[in-house]
Design an enzyme around this catalytic site. Sequence first.
Site, short mmCIF file in Angstrom:
data_model
loop_
_atom_site.label_atom_id
_atom_site.label_comp_id
_atom_site.label_asym_id
_atom_site.label_seq_id
_atom_site.Cartn_x
_atom_site.Cartn_y
_atom_site.Cartn_z
N CYS A 196 -32.36 24.86 -9.77
CA CYS A 196 -32.37 26.25 -10.12
C CYS A 196 -32.31 26.84 -11.60
O CYS A 196 -31.57 26.27 -12.10
CB CYS A 196 -31.16 27.06 -9.50
SG CYS A 196 -31.07 28.85 -9.69
N CYS B 190 -28.33 24.61 -5.68
CA CYS B 190 -28.55 25.00 -6.91
C CYS B 190 -29.02 23.76 -7.79
O CYS B 190 -29.97 23.99 -8.20
CB CYS B 190 -27.13 25.33 -7.53
SG CYS B 190 -26.41 26.67 -6.44
N TYR C 110 -42.46 47.10 2.01
CA TYR C 110 -42.65 45.84 1.68
C TYR C 110 -43.74 45.08 1.54
O TYR C 110 -44.20 44.35 0.62
CB TYR C 110 -41.33 45.11 2.23
CG TYR C 110 -41.58 43.44 2.12
CD1 TYR C 110 -41.13 42.74 0.81
CD2 TYR C 110 -42.29 42.83 2.92
CE1 TYR C 110 -41.51 41.54 0.69
CE2 TYR C 110 -42.69 41.30 2.60
CZ TYR C 110 -42.12 40.83 1.50
OH TYR C 110 -42.51 39.41 1.22
N GLY D 235 -44.35 36.48 17.47
CA GLY D 235 -43.31 37.77 17.40
C GLY D 235 -43.90 38.95 17.92
O GLY D 235 -45.05 39.00 18.86
N TYR D 236 -43.40 39.93 17.63
CA TYR D 236 -44.01 41.36 18.32
C TYR D 236 -45.31 41.44 18.31
O TYR D 236 -45.90 41.51 17.38
CB TYR D 236 -43.17 42.62 17.43
CG TYR D 236 -41.52 42.49 17.47
CD1 TYR D 236 -41.00 42.94 18.78
CD2 TYR D 236 -40.78 42.18 16.45
CE1 TYR D 236 -39.72 42.94 19.06
CE2 TYR D 236 -39.33 41.99 16.85
CZ TYR D 236 -38.84 42.62 17.89
OH TYR D 236 -37.36 42.43 17.94
N GLN E 148 -40.37 37.42 10.42
CA GLN E 148 -39.37 36.88 11.17
C GLN E 148 -40.09 35.64 11.98
O GLN E 148 -39.78 35.44 13.08
CB GLN E 148 -38.85 37.75 12.39
CG GLN E 148 -38.19 38.92 11.39
CD GLN E 148 -37.71 39.92 12.44
OE1 GLN E 148 -38.09 40.23 13.41
NE2 GLN E 148 -36.33 40.41 11.98
N CYS F 90 -25.97 32.41 -13.65
CA CYS F 90 -25.57 32.75 -12.56
C CYS F 90 -24.22 32.86 -12.25
O CYS F 90 -23.48 31.99 -12.64
CB CYS F 90 -26.04 31.76 -11.51
SG CYS F 90 -25.89 32.06 -9.84
N ASP G 82 -36.74 41.72 -0.88
CA ASP G 82 -36.74 41.22 0.79
C ASP G 82 -35.25 40.58 0.82
O ASP G 82 -34.35 40.48 -0.14
CB ASP G 82 -37.78 40.18 1.19
CG ASP G 82 -37.71 38.79 0.36
OD1 ASP G 82 -36.87 38.71 -0.48
OD2 ASP G 82 -38.38 37.95 0.80
N GLU H 49 -48.87 38.23 5.43
CA GLU H 49 -47.81 39.12 5.45
C GLU H 49 -47.19 39.52 6.86
O GLU H 49 -46.07 39.51 7.05
CB GLU H 49 -47.83 40.20 4.63
CG GLU H 49 -47.85 39.89 2.78
CD GLU H 49 -46.63 39.12 2.43
OE1 GLU H 49 -45.48 39.58 2.90
OE2 GLU H 49 -46.76 38.30 1.54
#
Length: 315
Positions: A217, A212, A140, A101-102, A60, A223, A158, A55
């Site tokens: 889907c 879709c 999250y 990333g960070y 990102q 929908c 999310d 996670e």
Amino acid sequence: MTDDATTEDAPFPGGQSLPDDVEEVRTALIEWYGDDHRSFPWRETTDPYEILVSEIMSQQTQLSRVETAWDSFLERWPTTAALADADRSDVVSFWSDHSLGYNNRARYLHESARQIEDEYGGEFPTDPDELQELQGVGPYTGNAVASFAFNTGNAVVDTNVKRVLYRAFDVEDDDTQFEAAAAALMPSGESRVWNNAIMELGGVACEKTPSCDGAGCPWREWCHAYGTGDFTAPDVPTQPSFEGSRRQFRGRVIRVLGEHDELELDELGPRIRVDYVPEGEYGREWLCGLLDDLADDELVEIDEGGATPVVSLQS
């Protein structure tokens, strides 16, 4: 969540209602996910540590890159105990080397491993709120770990889930309403499979450009967007350009210091940017500002005891 009969009659805060056949909606999604979904190794485990690592890495970052890094990370630090005993500089260097990333996320992950060992006796809490006590774990991530490791989570919300709810059930673009809608839809006690399934739906069928029919889907008959042809979705904040950004140079500092025990300021500068000139626009003053930020984040150490500052990764 209350029993299903109560849930079916409950409107979302903005007045939209769940479909009358909500059980069919739930069953259709779970069966669709069970029949065919993307295979990731963290979906094959219920180990909370392995899930937490996935996670944090996935924030990102492209999942194809995460998969390789996840395997290597767990091979090197297979348990919270192993990670807690590691030098922070090694963890940060790994993070930077794998372009995850960070670099703060590496520090947070390292600190959370120490918390698990020191404060929880090596055992993860199972409650999503208590998981948020871990360093760098927000609502999250705490909920995702609770869901996928222990099946004790709430409905995950999310960007992908918001897009699905907005299009499928015409839920207003409002965080409170998204959370209420997600909670009302999720079957009680099924957070593991449900959250995986609805996130998968947003990731492969209800993307920014939907597919879709191609993805089959399972919610097409209910929908709103599929029925009207209006596939607009909530605005997604754009990520600032990485090239030439402060974030890019912070990453370069971490990578360079990962290759050297320590460097003097003017040895480090040219390795960070080719136009480094000690007294220039991108010189010592600029570099010191960058390093001060990294020091505040406990990622680097600056020794100013000599004639020239010496920089190293914080251990």
